[in-house]
Write a protein that holds these residues in place. Sequence first.
Motif, PDB file in Angstrom:
ATOM      1  N   ASN A  26     -43.651  66.402 -71.447  1.00 53.26           N
ATOM      2  CA  ASN A  26     -42.687  66.960 -72.405  1.00 53.26           C
ATOM      3  C   ASN A  26     -41.327  67.201 -71.743  1.00 53.26           C
ATOM      4  O   ASN A  26     -40.773  68.299 -71.801  1.00 53.26           O
ATOM      5  CB  ASN A  26     -43.246  68.242 -73.034  1.00 53.26           C
ATOM      6  CG  ASN A  26     -44.474  67.954 -73.863  1.00 53.26           C
ATOM      7  OD1 ASN A  26     -44.658  66.831 -74.352  1.00 53.26           O
ATOM      8  ND2 ASN A  26     -45.347  68.937 -74.017  1.00 53.26           N
ATOM      9  N   SER A  27     -40.829  66.161 -71.080  1.00 52.93           N
ATOM     10  CA  SER A  27     -39.501  66.116 -70.458  1.00 52.93           C
ATOM     11  C   SER A  27     -39.389  66.957 -69.189  1.00 52.93           C
ATOM     12  O   SER A  27     -38.293  67.135 -68.670  1.00 52.93           O
ATOM     13  CB  SER A  27     -38.405  66.552 -71.440  1.00 52.93           C
ATOM     14  OG  SER A  27     -38.561  65.917 -72.672  1.00 52.93           O
TER      15      SER A  27
ATOM     16  N   GLY B 188     -58.754  60.240 -83.575  1.00 52.44           N
ATOM     17  CA  GLY B 188     -57.304  60.263 -83.366  1.00 52.44           C
ATOM     18  C   GLY B 188     -56.662  61.634 -83.278  1.00 52.44           C
ATOM     19  O   GLY B 188     -55.448  61.735 -83.070  1.00 52.44           O
ATOM     20  N   SER B 189     -57.437  62.700 -83.401  1.00 51.92           N
ATOM     21  CA  SER B 189     -56.838  64.043 -83.390  1.00 51.92           C
ATOM     22  C   SER B 189     -56.150  64.380 -82.071  1.00 51.92           C
ATOM     23  O   SER B 189     -55.230  65.188 -82.028  1.00 51.92           O
ATOM     24  CB  SER B 189     -57.913  65.106 -83.633  1.00 51.92           C
ATOM     25  OG  SER B 189     -58.546  64.900 -84.854  1.00 51.92           O
ATOM     26  N   CYS B 190     -56.613  63.764 -80.989  1.00 56.46           N
ATOM     27  CA  CYS B 190     -56.120  64.141 -79.664  1.00 56.46           C
ATOM     28  C   CYS B 190     -54.985  63.223 -79.195  1.00 56.46           C
ATOM     29  O   CYS B 190     -54.650  63.214 -78.018  1.00 56.46           O
ATOM     30  CB  CYS B 190     -57.267  64.101 -78.669  1.00 56.46           C
ATOM     31  SG  CYS B 190     -57.912  62.428 -78.440  1.00 56.46           S
ATOM     32  N   SER B 191     -54.415  62.465 -80.138  1.00 55.48           N
ATOM     33  CA  SER B 191     -53.398  61.470 -79.756  1.00 55.48           C
ATOM     34  C   SER B 191     -52.189  62.096 -79.057  1.00 55.48           C
ATOM     35  O   SER B 191     -51.684  63.134 -79.487  1.00 55.48           O
ATOM     36  CB  SER B 191     -52.920  60.717 -80.994  1.00 55.48           C
ATOM     37  OG  SER B 191     -53.994  60.041 -81.608  1.00 55.48           O
ATOM     38  N   ILE B 192     -51.761  61.441 -77.995  1.00 55.76           N
ATOM     39  CA  ILE B 192     -50.532  61.825 -77.294  1.00 55.76           C
ATOM     40  C   ILE B 192     -49.743  60.543 -77.035  1.00 55.76           C
ATOM     41  O   ILE B 192     -50.265  59.438 -77.242  1.00 55.76           O
ATOM     42  CB  ILE B 192     -50.830  62.528 -75.950  1.00 55.76           C
ATOM     43  CG1 ILE B 192     -51.684  61.611 -75.048  1.00 55.76           C
ATOM     44  CG2 ILE B 192     -51.531  63.860 -76.195  1.00 55.76           C
ATOM     45  CD1 ILE B 192     -51.858  62.130 -73.622  1.00 55.76           C
ATOM     46  N   LEU B 193     -48.510  60.674 -76.605  1.00 60.67           N
ATOM     47  CA  LEU B 193     -47.757  59.486 -76.227  1.00 60.67           C
ATOM     48  C   LEU B 193     -47.736  59.364 -74.709  1.00 60.67           C
ATOM     49  O   LEU B 193     -47.395  60.318 -74.010  1.00 60.67           O
ATOM     50  CB  LEU B 193     -46.325  59.538 -76.770  1.00 60.67           C
ATOM     51  CG  LEU B 193     -46.137  59.464 -78.291  1.00 60.67           C
ATOM     52  CD1 LEU B 193     -44.650  59.382 -78.636  1.00 60.67           C
ATOM     53  CD2 LEU B 193     -46.890  58.292 -78.909  1.00 60.67           C
TER      54      LEU B 193
ATOM     55  N   GLY C 113     -47.614  59.523 -62.539  1.00 61.65           N
ATOM     56  CA  GLY C 113     -46.421  58.672 -62.595  1.00 61.65           C
ATOM     57  C   GLY C 113     -45.954  58.317 -63.995  1.00 61.65           C
ATOM     58  O   GLY C 113     -45.015  57.531 -64.162  1.00 61.65           O
ATOM     59  N   ARG C 114     -46.598  58.874 -64.991  1.00 58.52           N
ATOM     60  CA  ARG C 114     -46.223  58.476 -66.369  1.00 58.52           C
ATOM     61  C   ARG C 114     -45.447  59.579 -67.091  1.00 58.52           C
ATOM     62  O   ARG C 114     -45.354  60.707 -66.627  1.00 58.52           O
ATOM     63  CB  ARG C 114     -47.480  58.132 -67.161  1.00 58.52           C
ATOM     64  CG  ARG C 114     -48.191  56.940 -66.588  1.00 58.52           C
ATOM     65  CD  ARG C 114     -49.425  56.618 -67.386  1.00 58.52           C
ATOM     66  NE  ARG C 114     -50.175  55.549 -66.750  1.00 58.52           N
ATOM     67  CZ  ARG C 114     -49.929  54.252 -66.914  1.00 58.52           C
ATOM     68  NH1 ARG C 114     -48.940  53.862 -67.687  1.00 58.52           N
ATOM     69  NH2 ARG C 114     -50.661  53.349 -66.299  1.00 58.52           N
ATOM     70  N   LYS C 115     -44.931  59.160 -68.243  1.00 61.08           N
ATOM     71  CA  LYS C 115     -44.231  60.115 -69.108  1.00 61.08           C
ATOM     72  C   LYS C 115     -45.142  60.472 -70.270  1.00 61.08           C
ATOM     73  O   LYS C 115     -45.539  59.602 -71.040  1.00 61.08           O
ATOM     74  CB  LYS C 115     -42.975  59.473 -69.701  1.00 61.08           C
ATOM     75  CG  LYS C 115     -41.789  59.464 -68.791  1.00 61.08           C
ATOM     76  CD  LYS C 115     -40.574  58.980 -69.561  1.00 61.08           C
ATOM     77  CE  LYS C 115     -39.383  58.894 -68.615  1.00 61.08           C
ATOM     78  NZ  LYS C 115     -38.202  58.336 -69.258  1.00 61.08           N
ATOM     79  N   ILE C 116     -45.447  61.755 -70.382  1.00 56.83           N
ATOM     80  CA  ILE C 116     -46.385  62.206 -71.423  1.00 56.83           C
ATOM     81  C   ILE C 116     -45.647  63.051 -72.446  1.00 56.83           C
ATOM     82  O   ILE C 116     -44.839  63.918 -72.084  1.00 56.83           O
ATOM     83  CB  ILE C 116     -47.501  63.087 -70.790  1.00 56.83           C
ATOM     84  CG1 ILE C 116     -48.116  62.409 -69.575  1.00 56.83           C
ATOM     85  CG2 ILE C 116     -48.555  63.446 -71.843  1.00 56.83           C
ATOM     86  CD1 ILE C 116     -48.658  61.035 -69.835  1.00 56.83           C
ATOM     87  N   LEU C 117     -45.940  62.785 -73.679  1.00 56.83           N
ATOM     88  CA  LEU C 117     -45.369  63.599 -74.739  1.00 56.83           C
ATOM     89  C   LEU C 117     -46.494  64.115 -75.624  1.00 56.83           C
ATOM     90  O   LEU C 117     -47.321  63.340 -76.098  1.00 56.83           O
ATOM     91  CB  LEU C 117     -44.402  62.744 -75.564  1.00 56.83           C
ATOM     92  CG  LEU C 117     -43.353  63.457 -76.397  1.00 56.83           C
ATOM     93  CD1 LEU C 117     -42.449  64.338 -75.546  1.00 56.83           C
ATOM     94  CD2 LEU C 117     -42.509  62.423 -77.152  1.00 56.83           C
TER      95      LEU C 117
ATOM     96  N   GLY D 126     -43.976  68.876 -77.204  1.00 55.20           N
ATOM     97  CA  GLY D 126     -42.762  68.318 -76.612  1.00 55.20           C
ATOM     98  C   GLY D 126     -41.786  67.805 -77.649  1.00 55.20           C
ATOM     99  O   GLY D 126     -40.595  67.637 -77.368  1.00 55.20           O
ATOM    100  N   LEU D 127     -42.277  67.573 -78.848  1.00 54.53           N
ATOM    101  CA  LEU D 127     -41.384  67.051 -79.889  1.00 54.53           C
ATOM    102  C   LEU D 127     -40.348  68.076 -80.299  1.00 54.53           C
ATOM    103  O   LEU D 127     -39.253  67.733 -80.721  1.00 54.53           O
ATOM    104  CB  LEU D 127     -42.186  66.665 -81.138  1.00 54.53           C
ATOM    105  CG  LEU D 127     -43.214  65.562 -80.989  1.00 54.53           C
ATOM    106  CD1 LEU D 127     -43.795  65.223 -82.347  1.00 54.53           C
ATOM    107  CD2 LEU D 127     -42.587  64.332 -80.358  1.00 54.53           C
ATOM    108  N   ASN D 128     -40.705  69.341 -80.164  1.00 51.77           N
ATOM    109  CA  ASN D 128     -39.811  70.379 -80.649  1.00 51.77           C
ATOM    110  C   ASN D 128     -38.476  70.370 -79.922  1.00 51.77           C
ATOM    111  O   ASN D 128     -37.467  70.808 -80.452  1.00 51.77           O
ATOM    112  CB  ASN D 128     -40.479  71.747 -80.512  1.00 51.77           C
ATOM    113  CG  ASN D 128     -41.799  71.789 -81.253  1.00 51.77           C
ATOM    114  OD1 ASN D 128     -41.957  71.108 -82.258  1.00 51.77           O
ATOM    115  ND2 ASN D 128     -42.757  72.544 -80.746  1.00 51.77           N
ATOM    116  N   GLU D 129     -38.512  69.883 -78.675  1.00 52.75           N
ATOM    117  CA  GLU D 129     -37.271  69.895 -77.908  1.00 52.75           C
ATOM    118  C   GLU D 129     -36.486  68.591 -78.038  1.00 52.75           C
ATOM    119  O   GLU D 129     -35.364  68.486 -77.601  1.00 52.75           O
ATOM    120  CB  GLU D 129     -37.574  70.164 -76.423  1.00 52.75           C
ATOM    121  CG  GLU D 129     -37.976  71.612 -76.187  1.00 52.75           C
ATOM    122  CD  GLU D 129     -39.078  71.741 -75.146  1.00 52.75           C
ATOM    123  OE1 GLU D 129     -39.034  70.986 -74.167  1.00 52.75           O
ATOM    124  OE2 GLU D 129     -39.967  72.585 -75.347  1.00 52.75           O
TER     125      GLU D 129
END
Lengths: 163, 766
Positions: A12-13, A49-54, A72-76, A80-83
């Motif tokens: 989340n950034s 699909g309830s646990c889906s993340i990016l 090493g990855r970017k997780i959302l 994290g969408l709120n920001e």
Amino acid sequence: MIAKVLISFELNSKKIEVETEPDRRVIDLLREDLGLTGVKESCGRGDCGSCSILVDGFVRLSCLMLAVQLHGRKILTIEGLNELEGVSISVQDAFVELGAVQCGFCTPGMIMSTIDLLNSNPKPSRNEIREAISGNICRCGAYQKILDAVETVTEELSESKNV
Amino acid sequence: MKFNSINIGSILCRPDALLKVSGEAKFAVDYYENNCVWAGVKRALEPHAILKNIDCVNALKIPGVLKVLTHKDVQGTNRQGVIRKDQPVLVNDKIRHCGDAVALVLAETKSDLSLAIDAVQIEMERLPAVTDIATALETDSHLVHEHNEKSNILLAGDITVGKGLAAANQCDVLVEAKFETQRQEHAYMETENGWAWLDDEGRINIVCSTQTPFRDRVEIAEALGIDPKNIRIIVPYVGGAFGGKDGITVQSLLALAAQHSEGRPVKMWWNREESFLSSVKRHPSMMSYRLGAKLDGTLHFLDVDISLDTGPYDHLGGVVLALAMEHSGGPYRIPNGLIRGKCVYTNNPVGGAFRGFGVTQVTSAMERAVDLLAEKLGMDRLELRLQNALKAGDRNFIGKTLITSTGIIECLETLSRHKLWRRKLSWKCGAPIFKKRGIGISAVMHASGYGPVVPDYANAKLELTENGKFRIYCGVVDMGQGNTTANIQIIGSLLNQPVGRIEVILPDTDKTLPSGSASASRCTYTFGNALVSAAGIMRERLCQKVADLLMIKDSNEFSMVPEAIRHLPTNREIRLETIARTMDLAEKVVIAHFRAPVATDLVTNDQEMRLHGIPHNLFSYSANLAYIEIDEITGKVGVQKYLTVSDCGKVVNPQLYDQQIQGGICQGLGLALYENFETLDGYVLTKDLSTYLVPTSMDVPDVESVALGIHEPSGPFGSKGIGEISTNGPLPTIANAIFDATGHMLKKSPIKPEAVLAALERNLSR
């Protein structure tokens, strides 16, 4: 007892480092260790699909991933969408306004699938939306309004680009 | 944000949706307390056996295991149930289905817990399992409950209507058919869970996912031998329930665990497989129908025999049977007949409440019988329904006089004028190659509330807060149906306050008041009525208060405006915040009680039937239409269009109304075409969502919903129940559409492609 593994990734950034067991699932890491309970578990085996993340912008099931795969990855996550600005806020607003939320347990996963779709296809047809969210079960049966919400977002996005 | 009107009849977006799209909303499952103990259950995994011994030695050797509790640790009756208390918290004598809880394990971590559960050994003597209704009813059948008076029958009864069976001979046309419906799983996304702790005063606090906090408290207390005052139940947002959380799931187990966790908080969360194994299901049914009419189409006679498989425990099986019997004749005048019903104990999964509650099963049978009759009479199926449809003042099949709004005729007439009905033939004829099209309809009625005996009331508590907001204390759970939002609209509109000035307290047995279950399509009707009264008392009290403060005689000169009370002749305003400061707490709180009117018709002298809910007083209605397309090569049925016209009273919030309609249809389509919870000899075969197929976005069409908005005088703002009716339409509507397409009435659900193909092949071989 197997020694823990140190992993670092962007969540989340924010860059974070955690020590975790090599057999720990991503969903447990997120919910239990990091307090991100917006990520929901409903089946624990990739059916709902309830646990889906990016992960690097693509929708993934956090119940079927091991924590070490995040290195090493970017997780959302939904939190994290709120920001963020732009598409994700529009999606969240549209879900609220168009009545796409009932019990709300599938909602975070549904929104992540929607964002994944809009990342790759900003102007999906209603059928393309159906297909994109078909891996996310909503037992309240809110699909029609979810489709309405995503359609509204795509219309707004194309209007704002035309301006 | 758009759509934030508090006007009744407008869309107010759910305030909880804001929290749910951001991940902030906390469900019971989202709490992880420090120093938490994990609790889990050893399940029987055998359908029928005498429990000999529980060997915990190996389990206790596993590091991290704190306790293994058995029935010996249960201090109370060790029995739970809503009407009949026949379900053990932990099995003490006999295992009666695979999901029975045998031991409760407490451990430090989830993985320790899982190892320990596996290590608990159950020694048992297997018994032949009773796994179908017919066998259960044989005189020499094994008994599920040895001491039950009526062998394997939980509840049975019959009601004679008019001249009874004798009227069969007076019919010009008679159709006869047997129907069978399957076991349906709720599959709510949030599986059963909760957490509990023993506080410093020795009280047990439970946060859990339930529809019935106040009833749970009494059940736990009795089963565990605890004073109900020492139990507190808190229900945050619930991730779906649909009837499956109408009663005890984790509650008693959590309370028992909290008694033994040495003050540490305890968390329990059933995974999907455990949820499937242990939770209640929609009762599988066998239904025999004989429906007769005069040549002109006047319905004259109905003979119904309903059998439900309730598994080994009552749960709400008897009540489901009674509601099924009450609705067995659908929304029609039928002067004669016989209704026979029985709810049968077996060693299958437990039958319980599921949205539709018995009405789903009988409606599917009755509406198919009506289509069969229309064909035999050579009448239009819609005309036949209209000719016999109930109107106010009529007596329905069980003989209850209809004294509340009765809009089934308007539903059917509206459907008859709709373009989907008028254009049906041209659509049907336009089927592409290798496809067959059909159009089906159905008419549905569904009662709300508890019936004549069980008290059906709500207590609304409303508080003016220190900062001049209004706080609603609602003891009726919001499991996703949105009653919280309706409550906000009721207060907002009656007290003229914007949505931001209204707060809600979710169910908490310490803070909110007993108001019955979140079930029976009763939430907004019953609690809403109480809340309307509370708002009236509050408004009057506040206006009087201000009149007194300003020494103005007539409090009628005052009106509530956002955040204030205004003296209309002078436009002088006093802010609610200011008024609140002049009042003590007791003065700022209003409590209002509402008791739902009950039927006084004596349709049966059978006290058991009355106790189980016959008859009801208030009904909602709908007429439904579906366009289906059958793939002639695969037998797959695609639902192309679905129209529902509903009489559920005035609409409080069109968005919430649509959600209920669309959601119920989605679950009904699942029942019609896909969902089947399978067992073999009492063993559960369906363990996950990859084999239990609930509808996805690809499987349900966009629904066209027409709400008639007929005013119901007894309802808050003219509204009545909306929660369940839509679930009942799809199965008969789809089956009738297949009948229209193929000429074959399929009588067993789910209607699988194999059965549809077989029907098509029967046509080819003709």
